[in-house]
Design a protein around this motif. Structure first.
Motif, short mmCIF file in Angstrom:
data_model
loop_
_atom_site.label_atom_id
_atom_site.label_comp_id
_atom_site.label_asym_id
_atom_site.label_seq_id
_atom_site.Cartn_x
_atom_site.Cartn_y
_atom_site.Cartn_z
N ILE A 101 0.84 -1.20 0.00
CA ILE A 101 0.00 0.00 0.00
C ILE A 101 0.88 1.25 0.00
N ASP A 102 0.60 2.17 -0.95
CA ASP A 102 1.22 3.49 -0.98
C ASP A 102 0.13 4.48 -0.56
N PRO A 103 0.03 4.85 0.74
CA PRO A 103 -1.13 5.58 1.25
C PRO A 103 -1.41 6.90 0.54
N ALA A 104 -0.38 7.61 0.09
CA ALA A 104 -0.58 8.91 -0.55
C ALA A 104 -0.48 8.83 -2.07
N ARG A 105 -0.26 7.64 -2.60
CA ARG A 105 -0.11 7.41 -4.05
C ARG A 105 0.86 8.42 -4.68
N LYS A 106 2.07 8.47 -4.15
CA LYS A 106 3.07 9.41 -4.65
C LYS A 106 3.82 8.89 -5.88
N LYS A 157 6.48 7.03 -6.27
CA LYS A 157 7.94 7.08 -6.25
C LYS A 157 8.48 5.84 -6.99
N PRO A 158 9.68 5.94 -7.57
CA PRO A 158 10.23 4.76 -8.24
C PRO A 158 10.65 3.66 -7.27
N TYR A 159 10.87 4.01 -6.01
CA TYR A 159 11.30 3.03 -5.01
C TYR A 159 10.41 3.19 -3.77
N PRO A 160 10.25 2.13 -2.98
CA PRO A 160 9.40 2.24 -1.78
C PRO A 160 10.07 3.10 -0.72
N THR A 161 9.33 4.07 -0.20
CA THR A 161 9.82 4.93 0.87
C THR A 161 9.31 4.41 2.21
N SER A 167 2.14 -19.98 7.18
CA SER A 167 2.53 -20.51 8.49
C SER A 167 3.23 -19.39 9.25
N GLY A 168 2.65 -18.94 10.33
CA GLY A 168 3.26 -17.85 11.09
C GLY A 168 2.35 -16.63 11.15
N GLU A 169 2.78 -15.62 11.90
CA GLU A 169 2.00 -14.42 12.12
C GLU A 169 2.28 -13.36 11.04
N PRO A 170 1.27 -12.59 10.64
CA PRO A 170 1.49 -11.49 9.69
C PRO A 170 2.37 -10.40 10.32
N PHE A 171 3.01 -9.63 9.46
CA PHE A 171 3.83 -8.52 9.94
C PHE A 171 3.93 -7.47 8.84
N ILE A 172 4.45 -6.29 9.21
CA ILE A 172 4.62 -5.18 8.26
C ILE A 172 6.10 -4.99 7.96
N ILE A 173 6.39 -4.69 6.69
CA ILE A 173 7.74 -4.30 6.29
C ILE A 173 7.66 -2.89 5.69
N THR A 174 8.59 -2.03 6.09
CA THR A 174 8.78 -0.76 5.39
C THR A 174 10.24 -0.73 4.92
N TYR A 175 10.51 0.14 3.96
CA TYR A 175 11.88 0.23 3.44
C TYR A 175 12.44 1.64 3.67
#
Length: 486
Positions: free
Chosen positions: A203-208, A210-214, A225-233
Motif C-alpha cells: 500500500i502506498d497511502p498517498a499514491r506518490k 515514487k520509483p522506489y518504496p519509501t 505458516s506464522g504471524e502477519p507482519f509489516i515491512i517498510t523500506y
C-alpha cells in the motif's frame, strides 16, 4: 527480503585496488551520468567522463541492471572509448524499466601517464518503457466483520502453470479488508515447502508513485505458516551507492486474518489492515499491489503479482494500481438503521417472520424465478452438467463454465438470477438434497454419506444441512427415515 543494490564487492575491490581511489584524481574528473534519484523517461541516456588536470587515454563504461523477470542483476560493458569525447549514448530500447533497484554505472578511466581510476554511481531509475496500469479499483463499503465481499474480483496473472489468483476488497471505519484466493490443484498443505508460501499486500497511502518504496509505503506480509507482519523500506543514498534497507514494523494490536487451506484446491487469505495505520482519514486515492509467492514442486519460490512486473519492479509504487473509496451508502449508516428500527418496532419483523414460516415447508426448494424461455433452457443445461458432477469434491465454478463454454462470471450470473443463490450455495443445496434421500433410505454413517455426496467432511455437511433444512442430520433421520415394514 532485503534488496542490496550495490555493485558486487569483487568488482569494486578489483577496480579500486588496481586503480587507487586517490582524492586528487577524483577531483580531476567530471562524472557524466544522471544524478542519484533521477528518473530517466527517454529512450537513451549519456554516460562518460571529462578530465580537468591531465589527459585521458581511454575509458570503459559498465552498467548494472536487472533483465526481465529476474531478481539477479547482470553487469554489462556498453563501451570502451579511446578518443574524445569520452562518453557514450546508452540506447535503452532493449532494457526494461529499472525501478526499486535502479541501475548502477561504473567507469574505468585510464590516463596517458599510466594512472587508472574508477568512478561509480547508483540509485538511477529508468522509466522509459510504456507502463500499462491496471484499471482503478473503486472500493465498496461493507460492515465491519462481514464475510460478504463484492461480486467484482481482481484477477492477476500467474507465472506458475495451473495456478489462478484473484482478490476482493472492501473498506469500513475499522479496516481495509482484502481476500486473496489462489487456485492451485497441486497445493498440498501437508508439505513442508508450503511454509514458504506468502501473500504480500503493498500500500502506498498517498499514491506518490515514487520509483522506489519509501518509509511511508507499507508492505503487509501474511505467511501461510506464522504471524502477519509489516515491512517498510528505508532508501539510503550515499555518495556513490544506494540501498533499500527493510525494517520490520511492530504494530499496536494483532491483525485480523483467516487462512483457509484446501488440498488440491489451493488456499485463501483474508486480511484486515487496521484504519489507524493511515492516520485520521483515508487519502482519496492510494496505490496498491498484491504479490503471491508460492513454492513449486521442487521448492523453488515462484512470484506472481497484480501488476505483472518483473524482478524488483513489483516493489515500485511507480507501477502500482490506483485504489479509490466509494462513499458509505446512507442505508448502511447505523443511525438510520436504528431510527427505522425504532419506528417500525417489532410488528413488521414478526409479521414477515410469520408469513415466511407459513410459506416454508419441511424441506426448502429452489424457487426458480420467472425467466424467458431461452434463459430457462440455458439453466436446464447448467443443472444437467452440475447434477452430473455434483458428488465431486473438487467441483469448481470454472470447470462447469468450461464444459458449458461459458465465462465463469456469466455462469455465476445465470445461477444467481434463476435460483437466487450463488453457484457455491446452489451446489451445496443440491448435495444436501442427496443427503436427505440417503438419510431417509439407508443406515449409512454420516461420514459415509458426506464422502459420497461430495462434502469435504461431516462438519461441512452438517453446516450446510442445518443452513438449508433448519435441523441436524440426526433429527432429520429420526423423523424421516423409512423403516422396514413401514
Amino acid at each position: 527480503m532485503k534488496i542490496n543494490i550495490t555493485l558486487p564487492a569483487m568488482l569494486l575491490l578489483l577496480v579500486f585496488s588496481a586503480f587507487g581511489a586517490r582524492d586528487d584524481l577524483k577531483k580531476c574528473l567530471l562524472f557524466k551520468a544522471p544524478a542519484q534519484k533521477s528518473v530517466i523517461d527517454v529512450p537513451a541516456c549519456t554516460l562518460g567522463v571529462d578530465a580537468f588536470c591531465k589527459s585521458i587515454d581511454s575509458v570503459e563504461i559498465r552498467v548494472r541492471y536487472f533483465p526481465d523477470n529476474s531478481e539477479t542483476a547482470i553487469i554489462s560493458t556498453i563501451g570502451k572509448i579511446d578518443k574524445p569525447p569520452f562518453q557514450k549514448v546508452w540506447d535503452l530500447k532493449d532494457i526494461p524499466n529499472q525501478l526499486s533497484a535502479g541501475i548502477g554505472v561504473i567507469i574505468e578511466v585510464s590516463f596517458t601517464d599510466g594512472d587508472v581510476f574508477g568512478l561509480q554511481r547508483e540509485g538511477i531509475f529508468l522509466a522509459h518503457q510504456p507502463v500499462s496500469y491496471p484499471p482503478q479499483l473503486l472500493l465498496s463499503y461493507e460492515y465491519p466483520g462481514t464475510t460478504i465481499f463484492p461480486a467484482d474480483t481482481i484477477a492477476f496473472p500467474s507465472s506458475k502453470p495451473g495456478v489462478q489468483s484473484f482478490a476482493q476488497m472492501y473498506w469500513n471505519e475499522k479496516a481495509i479488508t482484502v481476500r486473496v484466493n489462489v487456485h492451485d490443484t497441486a497445493f498440498d498443505s501437508t508439505e513442508p515447502k508450503n511454509i514458504l508460501d506468502t501473500v504480500k499486500i503493498l500500500i502506498d497511502p498517498a499514491r506518490k508513485r515514487k520509483p522506489y518504496p519509501t518509509e511511508e509505503v507499507m508492505i503487509f506480509a501474511i505467511p501461510l505458516s506464522g504471524e502477519p507482519f509489516i515491512i517498510t523500506y528505508q532508501p539510503v543514498f550515499r555518495e556513490s551507492s544506494y540501498q533499500l534497507n527493510p525494517v520490520r514494523v511492530k504494530t499496536k494490536s494483532n491483525f485480523d486474518y483467516v487462512i483457509d487451506k484446501n488440498n488440491h484446491e489451493g488456499f485463501a487469505v483474508t486480511f484486515s489492515i487496521p484504519r489507524y495505520l493511515f492516520g485520521k482519514s483515508l487519502s482519496p486515492e492510494m496505490g496498491y499491489n498484491i504479490i503471491v509467492k508460492t513454492a513449486d514442486r521442487k521448492g523453488k519460490i515462484v512470484s506472481s503479482s497484480l501488476i505483472n512486473a518483473s524482478g524488483y519492479n513489483d516493489y515500485s509504487p511507480f507501477l502500482w494500481a490506483a485504489l479509490a473509496f466509494l462513499p458509505k451508502p446512507i442505508f448502511k449508516e447505523q443511525w438510520l438503521i436504528l431510527l427505522v428500527s425504532f419506528f417500525t418496532g417489532l410488528l413488521l419483523p414478526l409479521l414477515v417472520y410469520g408469513i415466511s414460516r407459513a410459506v416454508v415447508k419441511d424441506r426448502p426448494h429452489v424457487i426458480l424465478l420467472k425467466q424467458p424461455d431461452a434463459k430457462k433452457r440455458a439453466f436446464e443445461k447448467v443443472k444437467e452438467i452440475v447434477d452430473r458432477h455434483i458428488t465431486r469434491k473438487d467441483l469448481l465454478l470454472r470447470d462447469i463454465a468450461a464444459e458449458l463454454n461459458m465465462a465463469p462470471k456469466e455462469l455465476e450470473t445465470t445461477v444467481k438470477k434463476t435460483t437466487g443463490m450463488s453457484f457455491r450455495y446452489y451446489v451445496m443445496y443440491l448435495r444436501t438434497e442427496i443427503v436427505c434421500e440417503r438419510l431417509r433410505s439407508s443406515h449409512s454413517s454420516q461420514a459415509s454419506i458426506a464422502e459420497t455426496c461430495g462434502f469435504r467432511d461431516v462438519k461441512e455437511m452438517e453446516r450446510y444441512f442445518q443452513r438449508f433444512h433448519q435441523m441436524t442430520t440426526l433429527n432429520y433421520r429420526k423423523t424421516q427415515q423409512i423403516t422396514q415394514g413401514q
